[in-house]
Design a protein around this motif. Structure first.
Motif, PDB file in Angstrom:
ATOM      1  N   ALA A   1    -111.260 124.423   5.821  1.00  0.00           N
ATOM      2  CA  ALA A   1    -112.407 125.327   5.685  1.00  0.00           C
ATOM      3  C   ALA A   1    -112.070 126.711   6.234  1.00  0.00           C
ATOM      4  O   ALA A   1    -112.422 127.726   5.630  1.00  0.00           O
ATOM      5  CB  ALA A   1    -113.630 124.748   6.396  1.00  0.00           C
ATOM      6  N   ALA A   2    -111.379 126.757   7.362  1.00  0.00           N
ATOM      7  CA  ALA A   2    -111.006 128.046   7.955  1.00  0.00           C
ATOM      8  C   ALA A   2    -110.062 128.806   7.025  1.00  0.00           C
ATOM      9  O   ALA A   2    -110.258 130.012   6.780  1.00  0.00           O
ATOM     10  CB  ALA A   2    -110.347 127.827   9.316  1.00  0.00           C
ATOM     11  N   PHE A   3    -109.042 128.134   6.489  1.00  0.00           N
ATOM     12  CA  PHE A   3    -108.123 128.788   5.552  1.00  0.00           C
ATOM     13  C   PHE A   3    -108.888 129.327   4.342  1.00  0.00           C
ATOM     14  O   PHE A   3    -108.703 130.462   3.927  1.00  0.00           O
ATOM     15  CB  PHE A   3    -107.044 127.819   5.053  1.00  0.00           C
ATOM     16  CG  PHE A   3    -106.043 127.409   6.094  1.00  0.00           C
ATOM     17  CD1 PHE A   3    -105.519 128.322   6.988  1.00  0.00           C
ATOM     18  CD2 PHE A   3    -105.605 126.103   6.164  1.00  0.00           C
ATOM     19  CE1 PHE A   3    -104.578 127.946   7.939  1.00  0.00           C
ATOM     20  CE2 PHE A   3    -104.670 125.709   7.112  1.00  0.00           C
ATOM     21  CZ  PHE A   3    -104.158 126.633   8.002  1.00  0.00           C
ATOM     22  N   PHE A   4    -109.760 128.491   3.789  1.00  0.00           N
ATOM     23  CA  PHE A   4    -110.500 128.861   2.585  1.00  0.00           C
ATOM     24  C   PHE A   4    -111.474 130.010   2.863  1.00  0.00           C
ATOM     25  O   PHE A   4    -111.803 130.781   1.971  1.00  0.00           O
ATOM     26  CB  PHE A   4    -111.217 127.640   2.024  1.00  0.00           C
ATOM     27  CG  PHE A   4    -111.748 127.827   0.635  1.00  0.00           C
ATOM     28  CD1 PHE A   4    -110.999 128.439  -0.360  1.00  0.00           C
ATOM     29  CD2 PHE A   4    -113.010 127.386   0.304  1.00  0.00           C
ATOM     30  CE1 PHE A   4    -111.496 128.608  -1.646  1.00  0.00           C
ATOM     31  CE2 PHE A   4    -113.525 127.549  -0.985  1.00  0.00           C
ATOM     32  CZ  PHE A   4    -112.759 128.164  -1.956  1.00  0.00           C
ATOM     33  N   ASN A   5    -111.915 130.127   4.109  1.00  0.00           N
ATOM     34  CA  ASN A   5    -112.808 131.221   4.491  1.00  0.00           C
ATOM     35  C   ASN A   5    -112.058 132.472   4.932  1.00  0.00           C
ATOM     36  O   ASN A   5    -112.665 133.413   5.441  1.00  0.00           O
ATOM     37  CB  ASN A   5    -113.773 130.767   5.589  1.00  0.00           C
ATOM     38  CG  ASN A   5    -114.856 129.873   5.051  1.00  0.00           C
ATOM     39  OD1 ASN A   5    -115.338 130.068   3.943  1.00  0.00           O
ATOM     40  ND2 ASN A   5    -115.243 128.866   5.826  1.00  0.00           N
ATOM     41  N   GLY A   6    -110.727 132.466   4.805  1.00  0.00           N
ATOM     42  CA  GLY A   6    -109.954 133.667   5.095  1.00  0.00           C
ATOM     43  C   GLY A   6    -109.334 133.742   6.469  1.00  0.00           C
ATOM     44  O   GLY A   6    -108.764 134.773   6.838  1.00  0.00           O
ATOM     45  N   ASP A   7    -109.423 132.687   7.248  1.00  0.00           N
ATOM     46  CA  ASP A   7    -108.846 132.678   8.589  1.00  0.00           C
ATOM     47  C   ASP A   7    -107.507 131.948   8.562  1.00  0.00           C
ATOM     48  O   ASP A   7    -107.460 130.727   8.510  1.00  0.00           O
ATOM     49  CB  ASP A   7    -109.798 131.995   9.563  1.00  0.00           C
ATOM     50  CG  ASP A   7    -109.289 131.993  10.993  1.00  0.00           C
ATOM     51  OD1 ASP A   7    -108.231 132.601  11.272  1.00  0.00           O
ATOM     52  OD2 ASP A   7    -109.946 131.358  11.839  1.00  0.00           O
ATOM     53  N   SER A   8    -106.417 132.698   8.581  1.00  0.00           N
ATOM     54  CA  SER A   8    -105.098 132.055   8.549  1.00  0.00           C
ATOM     55  C   SER A   8    -104.586 131.714   9.945  1.00  0.00           C
ATOM     56  O   SER A   8    -103.584 131.027  10.094  1.00  0.00           O
ATOM     57  CB  SER A   8    -104.081 132.952   7.837  1.00  0.00           C
ATOM     58  OG  SER A   8    -103.952 134.174   8.534  1.00  0.00           O
ATOM     59  N   ASN A   9    -105.263 132.169  10.968  1.00  0.00           N
ATOM     60  CA  ASN A   9    -104.840 131.912  12.343  1.00  0.00           C
ATOM     61  C   ASN A   9    -105.503 130.638  12.858  1.00  0.00           C
ATOM     62  O   ASN A   9    -106.379 130.667  13.714  1.00  0.00           O
ATOM     63  CB  ASN A   9    -105.186 133.118  13.227  1.00  0.00           C
ATOM     64  CG  ASN A   9    -104.526 133.029  14.575  1.00  0.00           C
ATOM     65  OD1 ASN A   9    -103.568 132.288  14.763  1.00  0.00           O
ATOM     66  ND2 ASN A   9    -105.048 133.783  15.530  1.00  0.00           N
ATOM     67  N   VAL A  10    -105.067 129.508  12.308  1.00  0.00           N
ATOM     68  CA  VAL A  10    -105.631 128.203  12.636  1.00  0.00           C
ATOM     69  C   VAL A  10    -104.669 127.470  13.555  1.00  0.00           C
ATOM     70  O   VAL A  10    -103.453 127.479  13.334  1.00  0.00           O
ATOM     71  CB  VAL A  10    -105.883 127.386  11.339  1.00  0.00           C
ATOM     72  CG1 VAL A  10    -106.331 125.981  11.650  1.00  0.00           C
ATOM     73  CG2 VAL A  10    -106.902 128.102  10.480  1.00  0.00           C
ATOM     74  N   SER A  11    -105.211 126.836  14.590  1.00  0.00           N
ATOM     75  CA  SER A  11    -104.346 126.160  15.564  1.00  0.00           C
ATOM     76  C   SER A  11    -104.015 124.725  15.165  1.00  0.00           C
ATOM     77  O   SER A  11    -103.872 123.867  16.014  1.00  0.00           O
ATOM     78  CB  SER A  11    -105.004 126.185  16.948  1.00  0.00           C
ATOM     79  OG  SER A  11    -106.208 125.464  16.917  1.00  0.00           O
ATOM     80  N   TYR A  12    -103.892 124.457  13.881  1.00  0.00           N
ATOM     81  CA  TYR A  12    -103.512 123.136  13.385  1.00  0.00           C
ATOM     82  C   TYR A  12    -102.096 123.254  12.854  1.00  0.00           C
ATOM     83  O   TYR A  12    -101.830 124.054  11.962  1.00  0.00           O
ATOM     84  CB  TYR A  12    -104.476 122.675  12.279  1.00  0.00           C
ATOM     85  CG  TYR A  12    -104.343 121.208  11.962  1.00  0.00           C
ATOM     86  CD1 TYR A  12    -105.059 120.265  12.679  1.00  0.00           C
ATOM     87  CD2 TYR A  12    -103.483 120.772  10.960  1.00  0.00           C
ATOM     88  CE1 TYR A  12    -104.931 118.918  12.404  1.00  0.00           C
ATOM     89  CE2 TYR A  12    -103.358 119.423  10.679  1.00  0.00           C
ATOM     90  CZ  TYR A  12    -104.082 118.503  11.411  1.00  0.00           C
ATOM     91  OH  TYR A  12    -103.944 117.164  11.131  1.00  0.00           O
ATOM     92  N   ALA A  13    -101.155 122.480  13.393  1.00  0.00           N
ATOM     93  CA  ALA A  13     -99.748 122.674  13.076  1.00  0.00           C
ATOM     94  C   ALA A  13     -99.206 121.768  11.973  1.00  0.00           C
ATOM     95  O   ALA A  13     -98.264 122.141  11.280  1.00  0.00           O
ATOM     96  CB  ALA A  13     -98.908 122.481  14.340  1.00  0.00           C
ATOM     97  N   SER A  14     -99.764 120.597  11.800  1.00  0.00           N
ATOM     98  CA  SER A  14     -99.233 119.649  10.822  1.00  0.00           C
ATOM     99  C   SER A  14     -99.667 120.006   9.404  1.00  0.00           C
ATOM    100  O   SER A  14    -100.693 120.646   9.204  1.00  0.00           O
ATOM    101  CB  SER A  14     -99.724 118.235  11.125  1.00  0.00           C
ATOM    102  OG  SER A  14     -99.306 117.833  12.406  1.00  0.00           O
ATOM    103  N   LYS A  15     -98.885 119.557   8.431  1.00  0.00           N
ATOM    104  CA  LYS A  15     -99.274 119.737   7.041  1.00  0.00           C
ATOM    105  C   LYS A  15    -100.533 118.918   6.759  1.00  0.00           C
ATOM    106  O   LYS A  15    -100.726 117.845   7.323  1.00  0.00           O
ATOM    107  CB  LYS A  15     -98.149 119.304   6.104  1.00  0.00           C
ATOM    108  CG  LYS A  15     -96.962 120.237   6.124  1.00  0.00           C
ATOM    109  CD  LYS A  15     -95.893 119.810   5.144  1.00  0.00           C
ATOM    110  CE  LYS A  15     -94.713 120.768   5.200  1.00  0.00           C
ATOM    111  NZ  LYS A  15     -93.657 120.395   4.260  1.00  0.00           N
TER     112      LYS A  15
END
Length: 159
Positions: free
Chosen positions: A54-68
């Motif tokens: 949801a964060a990526f899709f909303n334009g936030d690329s700075n997500v603290s999730y590391a795994s694929k």
């Protein structure tokens, strides 16, 4: 004799054309992210993965999730009526379960399928878009680089 050969050739070409629509398709980058983004909320993914998608899709690329993150669906069937113009729905099937969405959520999935190249089909006042074997991979590290990569999807259109 010649007419028979032409008929066989025409039928073969028609079958080949139909098979081409069912051939696996791929998309990457922003379209793949959008496809994963509209499907993921309805799938049984861990909450952290749903939040990251949801964060990526909303334009936030700075997500603290590391795994694929893998977003999969067995089948996505969207319908919109061109008679009852208020009617639109999508049925998402995964692991034997089906989740149906209507209205604006269905419209978002329908439009994103079209963006990804899923061909429309129609019958009796209804336009369909169907895909199966959806598999999207999101790589947070690559997405965070902001170089256009990190999202890839494959699917079979029209099944």
């Amino acid at each position: 004799m010649r007419l028979g050969r032409l008929t066989i050739l025409a039928c073969s070409m028609s079958l080949a054309s139909s098979a081409a629509w069912a051939a696996p398709a791929t998309t990457s980058g922003s379209v793949a992210l959008a496809l994963a983004g509209v499907v993921a909320p309805y799938l049984p993914l861990p909450a952290k993965e749903k939040k990251a998608v949801a964060a990526f899709f909303n334009g936030d690329s700075n997500v603290s999730y590391a795994s694929k993150i893998i977003v999969t669906a067995d089948k996505v069937v969207c319908r919109a009526s061109n008679v009852d113009i208020t009617s639109r729905s999508c049925a998402l099937t995964f692991g034997g379960n089906t989740h149906t969405v209507k209205g604006s959520e269905a419209n978002a999935i329908f439009a994103t399928e079209a963006l990804a190249g899923v061909p429309p089909d129609g019958a009796a006042g209804t336009i369909y878009e169907t895909l199966s074997k959806l598999s999207c991979t999101l790589d947070p590290k690559v997405i965070n680089d902001k170089a256009g990569g990190g999202a890839d999807c494959s699917f079979e259109p029209g099944n």
